[in-house]
Design a protein around this motif. Structure first.
Motif, PDB file in Angstrom:
ATOM      1  N   VAL A 199      -2.247  18.964   0.095  1.00 44.88           N
ATOM      2  CA  VAL A 199      -2.198  17.710   0.859  1.00 44.88           C
ATOM      3  C   VAL A 199      -1.891  16.546  -0.086  1.00 44.88           C
ATOM      4  CG1 VAL A 199      -3.582  16.085   2.198  1.00 44.88           C
ATOM      5  CG2 VAL A 199      -3.803  18.529   2.607  1.00 44.88           C
ATOM      6  N   ILE A 200      -2.572  16.541  -1.233  1.00 43.26           N
ATOM      7  CA  ILE A 200      -2.362  15.462  -2.204  1.00 43.26           C
ATOM      8  C   ILE A 200      -0.908  15.469  -2.688  1.00 43.26           C
ATOM      9  CG2 ILE A 200      -2.974  14.666  -4.539  1.00 43.26           C
ATOM     10  CD1 ILE A 200      -5.177  14.065  -2.689  1.00 43.26           C
ATOM     11  N   ALA A 201      -0.363  16.683  -2.866  1.00 41.28           N
ATOM     12  CA  ALA A 201       1.020  16.773  -3.345  1.00 41.28           C
ATOM     13  C   ALA A 201       1.989  16.222  -2.302  1.00 41.28           C
ATOM     14  CB  ALA A 201       1.361  18.221  -3.678  1.00 41.28           C
ATOM     15  N   ASP A 202       1.619  16.321  -1.031  1.00 43.29           N
ATOM     16  CA  ASP A 202       2.505  15.825   0.034  1.00 43.29           C
ATOM     17  C   ASP A 202       2.393  14.316   0.234  1.00 43.29           C
ATOM     18  OD1 ASP A 202       3.845  18.054   0.818  1.00 43.29           O
ATOM     19  OD2 ASP A 202       2.274  18.737   2.204  1.00 43.29           O
ATOM     20  N   LEU A 203       1.227  13.775  -0.186  1.00 38.70           N
ATOM     21  CA  LEU A 203       0.908  12.390   0.154  1.00 38.70           C
ATOM     22  C   LEU A 203       1.965  11.360  -0.292  1.00 38.70           C
ATOM     23  CD1 LEU A 203      -1.425  11.379   1.801  1.00 38.70           C
ATOM     24  CD2 LEU A 203      -2.614  10.814  -0.320  1.00 38.70           C
ATOM     25  N   PRO A 204       2.452  11.442  -1.556  1.00 36.18           N
ATOM     26  CA  PRO A 204       3.392  10.389  -1.984  1.00 36.18           C
ATOM     27  C   PRO A 204       4.647  10.349  -1.126  1.00 36.18           C
ATOM     28  CG  PRO A 204       2.865  11.888  -3.822  1.00 36.18           C
ATOM     29  CD  PRO A 204       2.222  12.441  -2.606  1.00 36.18           C
ATOM     30  N   PHE A 205       4.972  11.485  -0.497  1.00 36.22           N
ATOM     31  CA  PHE A 205       6.259  11.567   0.183  1.00 36.22           C
ATOM     32  C   PHE A 205       6.225  11.026   1.606  1.00 36.22           C
ATOM     33  CE2 PHE A 205       6.019  14.880  -3.068  1.00 36.22           C
ATOM     34  CZ  PHE A 205       6.948  14.332  -3.945  1.00 36.22           C
ATOM     35  N   ILE A 206       5.041  10.541   2.007  1.00 35.57           N
ATOM     36  CA  ILE A 206       5.039   9.933   3.347  1.00 35.57           C
ATOM     37  C   ILE A 206       5.923   8.678   3.338  1.00 35.57           C
ATOM     38  CG2 ILE A 206       2.784  10.857   4.054  1.00 35.57           C
ATOM     39  CD1 ILE A 206       1.617   8.080   3.547  1.00 35.57           C
ATOM     40  N   VAL A 207       6.188   8.140   2.138  1.00 31.21           N
ATOM     41  CA  VAL A 207       7.084   6.962   2.090  1.00 31.21           C
ATOM     42  C   VAL A 207       8.482   7.328   2.628  1.00 31.21           C
ATOM     43  CG1 VAL A 207       5.946   5.742   0.198  1.00 31.21           C
ATOM     44  CG2 VAL A 207       7.750   7.370  -0.320  1.00 31.21           C
ATOM     45  N   PHE A 208       8.889   8.592   2.460  1.00 31.30           N
ATOM     46  CA  PHE A 208      10.193   9.018   3.000  1.00 31.30           C
ATOM     47  C   PHE A 208      10.234   8.800   4.518  1.00 31.30           C
ATOM     48  CE2 PHE A 208      11.028  12.585  -0.331  1.00 31.30           C
ATOM     49  CZ  PHE A 208      11.163  11.603  -1.310  1.00 31.30           C
ATOM     50  N   TYR A 209       9.137   9.267   5.149  1.00 32.80           N
ATOM     51  CA  TYR A 209       9.113   9.183   6.617  1.00 32.80           C
ATOM     52  C   TYR A 209       9.146   7.736   7.060  1.00 32.80           C
ATOM     53  CZ  TYR A 209       7.774  13.978   5.871  1.00 32.80           C
ATOM     54  OH  TYR A 209       7.763  15.276   5.449  1.00 32.80           O
ATOM     55  N   PHE A 210       8.334   6.939   6.322  1.00 28.73           N
ATOM     56  CA  PHE A 210       8.309   5.526   6.701  1.00 28.73           C
ATOM     57  C   PHE A 210       9.686   4.901   6.475  1.00 28.73           C
ATOM     58  CE2 PHE A 210       7.548   1.033   6.103  1.00 28.73           C
ATOM     59  CZ  PHE A 210       6.862   0.763   7.278  1.00 28.73           C
ATOM     60  N   ALA A 242       8.529   0.087  13.342  1.00 34.52           N
ATOM     61  CA  ALA A 242       7.926   0.552  12.079  1.00 34.52           C
ATOM     62  C   ALA A 242       6.560  -0.088  11.829  1.00 34.52           C
ATOM     63  CB  ALA A 242       8.875   0.263  10.921  1.00 34.52           C
ATOM     64  N   TRP A 243       6.368  -1.316  12.306  1.00 30.48           N
ATOM     65  CA  TRP A 243       5.093  -2.009  12.060  1.00 30.48           C
ATOM     66  C   TRP A 243       3.902  -1.247  12.642  1.00 30.48           C
ATOM     67  CZ3 TRP A 243       2.189  -3.410  16.252  1.00 30.48           C
ATOM     68  CH2 TRP A 243       2.842  -3.460  17.481  1.00 30.48           C
ATOM     69  N   VAL A 244       4.155  -0.499  13.755  1.00 30.23           N
ATOM     70  CA  VAL A 244       3.050   0.256  14.381  1.00 30.23           C
ATOM     71  C   VAL A 244       2.439   1.207  13.348  1.00 30.23           C
ATOM     72  CG1 VAL A 244       2.461   1.965  16.150  1.00 30.23           C
ATOM     73  CG2 VAL A 244       4.077   0.119  16.674  1.00 30.23           C
ATOM     74  N   MET A 277      -1.414   1.527  11.867  1.00 28.89           N
ATOM     75  CA  MET A 277      -2.193   2.768  11.960  1.00 28.89           C
ATOM     76  C   MET A 277      -2.585   3.275  10.569  1.00 28.89           C
ATOM     77  SD  MET A 277      -2.457   2.709  14.978  1.00 28.89           S
ATOM     78  CE  MET A 277      -3.117   3.981  15.967  1.00 28.89           C
ATOM     79  N   LEU A 278      -1.697   3.056   9.613  1.00 28.46           N
ATOM     80  CA  LEU A 278      -1.995   3.467   8.238  1.00 28.46           C
ATOM     81  C   LEU A 278      -3.240   2.716   7.727  1.00 28.46           C
ATOM     82  CD1 LEU A 278      -1.215   4.945   5.611  1.00 28.46           C
ATOM     83  CD2 LEU A 278       0.129   2.943   4.990  1.00 28.46           C
ATOM     84  N   GLY A 279      -3.270   1.412   7.997  1.00 31.78           N
ATOM     85  CA  GLY A 279      -4.428   0.599   7.579  1.00 31.78           C
ATOM     86  C   GLY A 279      -5.703   1.163   8.173  1.00 31.78           C
ATOM     87  N   LEU A 280      -5.616   1.508   9.472  1.00 34.55           N
ATOM     88  CA  LEU A 280      -6.786   2.038  10.173  1.00 34.55           C
ATOM     89  C   LEU A 280      -7.258   3.349   9.528  1.00 34.55           C
ATOM     90  CD1 LEU A 280      -8.049   0.844  12.705  1.00 34.55           C
ATOM     91  CD2 LEU A 280      -6.869   2.580  14.053  1.00 34.55           C
ATOM     92  N   LEU A 281      -6.283   4.189   9.204  1.00 31.50           N
ATOM     93  CA  LEU A 281      -6.634   5.490   8.611  1.00 31.50           C
ATOM     94  C   LEU A 281      -7.227   5.327   7.211  1.00 31.50           C
ATOM     95  CD1 LEU A 281      -3.699   7.769   9.746  1.00 31.50           C
ATOM     96  CD2 LEU A 281      -6.115   8.032  10.283  1.00 31.50           C
ATOM     97  N   VAL A 282      -6.727   4.355   6.472  1.00 30.12           N
ATOM     98  CA  VAL A 282      -7.285   4.136   5.136  1.00 30.12           C
ATOM     99  C   VAL A 282      -8.758   3.721   5.257  1.00 30.12           C
ATOM    100  CG1 VAL A 282      -7.186   2.628   3.101  1.00 30.12           C
ATOM    101  CG2 VAL A 282      -5.096   3.639   3.999  1.00 30.12           C
ATOM    102  N   LEU A 283      -9.028   2.830   6.244  1.00 32.57           N
ATOM    103  CA  LEU A 283     -10.424   2.427   6.466  1.00 32.57           C
ATOM    104  C   LEU A 283     -11.278   3.637   6.813  1.00 32.57           C
ATOM    105  CD1 LEU A 283     -10.177  -0.948   8.415  1.00 32.57           C
ATOM    106  CD2 LEU A 283     -10.753  -0.549   6.015  1.00 32.57           C
ATOM    107  N   LEU A 284     -10.726   4.496   7.698  1.00 31.45           N
ATOM    108  CA  LEU A 284     -11.444   5.724   8.093  1.00 31.45           C
ATOM    109  C   LEU A 284     -11.708   6.612   6.888  1.00 31.45           C
ATOM    110  CD1 LEU A 284     -10.017   7.329  11.350  1.00 31.45           C
ATOM    111  CD2 LEU A 284     -12.346   6.668  10.826  1.00 31.45           C
ATOM    112  N   PHE A 290       6.102   0.868  22.496  1.00 36.26           N
ATOM    113  CA  PHE A 290       6.898  -0.209  21.890  1.00 36.26           C
ATOM    114  C   PHE A 290       8.352   0.220  21.730  1.00 36.26           C
ATOM    115  CE2 PHE A 290       2.593  -1.530  20.669  1.00 36.26           C
ATOM    116  CZ  PHE A 290       2.631  -2.835  21.112  1.00 36.26           C
ATOM    117  N   GLY A 291       8.544   1.535  21.513  1.00 33.87           N
ATOM    118  CA  GLY A 291       9.907   2.059  21.378  1.00 33.87           C
ATOM    119  C   GLY A 291      10.664   1.901  22.680  1.00 33.87           C
TER     120      GLY A 291
END
Ligand code: ADP
Length: 571
Positions: free
Chosen positions: A138-149, A160-162, A166-173, A261-262
């Motif tokens: 999972v950690i190895a995959d984490l940096p590559f979420i920037v590709f998706y974004f 994209a702002w959505v 949600m990312l902010g929310l997940l970081v808090l979680l 929103f889409g």
């Protein structure tokens, strides 16, 4: 890498840095390939469905087939590499821990319960799982979420702002889960230790447990500890589930928000339908590793706590392994200068200000009531404990300069509770000196009086004695233990109550043997046996850790008897 700086983990990880680079490179490619799925969907919606482009569809399907096949191969390779990392950590760190454990001083080992030391090996597993299991992937995959974004920002910029919200929310979680799950995981471990400690005690003391019929009492304690453990496991599970479910909800909410929103963006014609569908897939891929991170939080919390415990243990001082002094076989003079010792820094000394000189050669007895510090003194004499104050000298050299190995070769020790290992009588006598030949074993066995009973056994020296030598009597175990100590032919021999399990005849015989051995060795014996005391060259009486009386045996023995300190009565 933060783990690389740890002395116990660095050497294991350093040679496999290349493997981690390999894992990251493979993750880069698998994530790039994963981008092709939403792009495929985008093309199918916008180019194939909209324009009946069947040829395009065929080409796209072939392309995807190749990409997915390649992805499978890469993932397989990544799993194998992770396995190699795990294996390496298991072997290297496990070995490092075992040798650290073996090198810890007796006082350190005694300061913690058995279950604590056993659990450390479980900590190595936790570190292995954290650094090489699913969590590491999972950690190895984490940096590559920037590709998706990045791709969403290109093909579906208006929504994209959505994802950022949600990312902010997940970081808090994730932060909340780290604190809560981490705390309850460590409570669960403590309770598992308490339960296992009870089990260990029950197994070690099974004879007493049975004899006193303590099973009811023990089972009540077991139930209580088991209930505590289950309770905290349930709490931890509940908390972990809550975070897991929240993560799932956030994931689905992301889809709902992206689609809503889409849809507005599609209506405003700032996005195509294909881009909306592709953005949804990309959104899930963006969120997935973070949700998995939440699910694996227990592993990370465990990794952190286990690493901290291992740090603590690896930082503990070790017994000396490199000697500063190379002496030939000592004459056997043993002395203490103002030696004091306390088990804990703040507690009262168990040995205070002991100064004595013994040897070379001779039979020297130590007498004293229970708890007067006799065993502690023997452990100080052989360097198993370091004095809080003063020095112990072996032929005028401070014993702290000798390595543990040197001391064990120079000072033989027969403890009160002789511990034998499962195996044959021969193996037990030769333990620690495996190179010893049969002749040496036989000689030591004859000196210790083992030979007399071994010849009556059908398998002789090859007799299996069972776990901890349980198939032998206490006296037989004691003699084997004496033979083991004599095998290395040490100039000094310490014995703690060697006659405790012997009958009168065997006691007299052992006393005679000790006198014989004492002609060429310094023998220090803690004893209450009048037979041994009568033959002792010197006697020292300990009381509350201090020397109450000391001198030549012939002088001291009558004084002991006169002062009504009859040792046999004090036991
Ligand atoms: P003896 O051999 O004369 O019976 P010991 O040397 O075994 O006496 O013990 C002396 C004192 O040290 C006792 O009061 C005992 O409670 C304490 N003691 C012994 N071993 C330990 C230990 N591992 N930790 C703390 N205290 C200990």
């Amino acid at each position: 890498m933060i783990f690389g700086s740890r002395t116990w983990l660095g050497p294991a990880l350093k040679p496999i840095r290349g493997l981690y680079r390999e894992i990251l490179t493979v993750s880069l490619f698998t994530n790039l390939i994963a981008l092709s799925v939403p792009l495929f969907v985008l093309q199918v919606y916008d180019k194939v469905v909209g324009h009946a482009g069947l040829t395009t569809l065929q080409a796209l399907i072939i392309g995807m087939g190749v990409a997915l096949g390649f992805d499978f191969v890469l993932r397989q390779a990544r799993s194998r590499t992770l396995q190699r990392v795990g294996l390496r950590i298991d072997v290297q760190v496990g070995r490092a821990l075992f040798s650290k454990f073996s090198a810890l001083p007796l006082a350190t080992l005694e300061s913690r319960p058995t279950s604590f030391w056993q659990a450390l090996f479980h900590d190595v597993e936790m570190v292995r799982n954290g650094l090489s299991g699913a969590a590491a992937a999972v950690i190895a995959d984490l940096p590559f979420i920037v590709f998706y974004f990045g791709l969403i920002a290109v093909i579906a910029a208006p929504i994209a702002w959505v994802l950022l919200v949600m990312l902010g929310l997940l970081v808090l979680l994730a932060i909340a889960s780290a604190v809560v799950v981490g705390r309850s995981s460590s409570r669960e471990r403590e309770q598992a230790l308490a339960r296992d400690g009870l089990l260990g005690e029950m197994i070690a003391g099974r004879t007493t447990v049975k004899a006193l019929s303590l099973d009811k009492d023990m089972s009540a304690q077991w139930e209580a500890r088991q209930a505590d453990l289950i309770e905290s496991a349930l709490t931890r599970g509940r908390q972990a589930d809550a975070f897991h479910n929240l993560g799932f909800t956030v994931n689905m909410t992301t889809t709902v928000l992206l689609t809503s929103f889409g849809a507005l963006a599609v209506l405003e014609q700032s996005m195509t339908i294909g881009a909306l569908v592709a953005a949804n897939i990309l959104g899930s891929r963006f969120i997935a590793p973070i949700v998995q991170l939440l699910n694996n939080w227990r592993t990370f919390a465990g990794l952190r706590q286990s690493a901290a415990r291992l740090d603590e243990v690896f930082a503990l001082a070790e017994d000396r392994t490199d000697a500063t002094l190379e002496l030939p076989r000592p004459m056997g003079r043993l002395a203490t200068e103002n030696v004091s010792f306390a088990y804990q820094e703040e507690s009262a000394p168990v040995i205070s200000q002991i100064t004595m000189r013994l040897g070379p050669s001779g039979l020297h007895a130590i007498v004293g009531p229970n708890g007067s510090g006799k065993t502690t003194l023997l452990n100080l004499l052989q360097g198993l404990y370091a004095p809080s104050d003063g020095r112990v000298l072996l032929d005028e050299a401070d014993v702290s300069q000798f390595s543990r190995k040197q001391l064990s070769e120079r000072i033989g020790y027969v403890p009160q509770d002789c511990f034998l290992f499962a195996g044959t009588i021969h193996d037990n006598i030769a333990k620690g000196a495996e190179m010893a030949n049969d002749e040496a074993v036989l000689k030591a066995a004859q000196l210790a009086g083992v030979h007399d009973f071994v010849i009556d056994l059908p398998d002789g020296y090859g007799t299996e004695i069972g776990e901890a030598g349980r198939r032998l009597s206490g006296g037989q175990r004691q003699r084997i233990s004496i033979a083991r100590a004599l095998l290395r032919d040490p100039p000094i021999l310490l014995l703690d109550e060697p006659t405790a399990n012997l009958d009168q005849e065997a006691t007299d015989e052992l006393a005679g043997r000790l006198v014989e051995l004492a002609k060429t060795r310094t023998i220090v014996v803690v004893t209450h046996s009048p037979a041994v005391l009568r033959l002792s060259d010197s006697i020292m009486v300990l009381q509350k850790g201090k020397i109450a009386l000391a001198g030549r045996g012939a002088e001291i023995l009558p004084r002991i008897l006169n002062r009504n300190l009859r040792p046999a009565a004090s036991e």
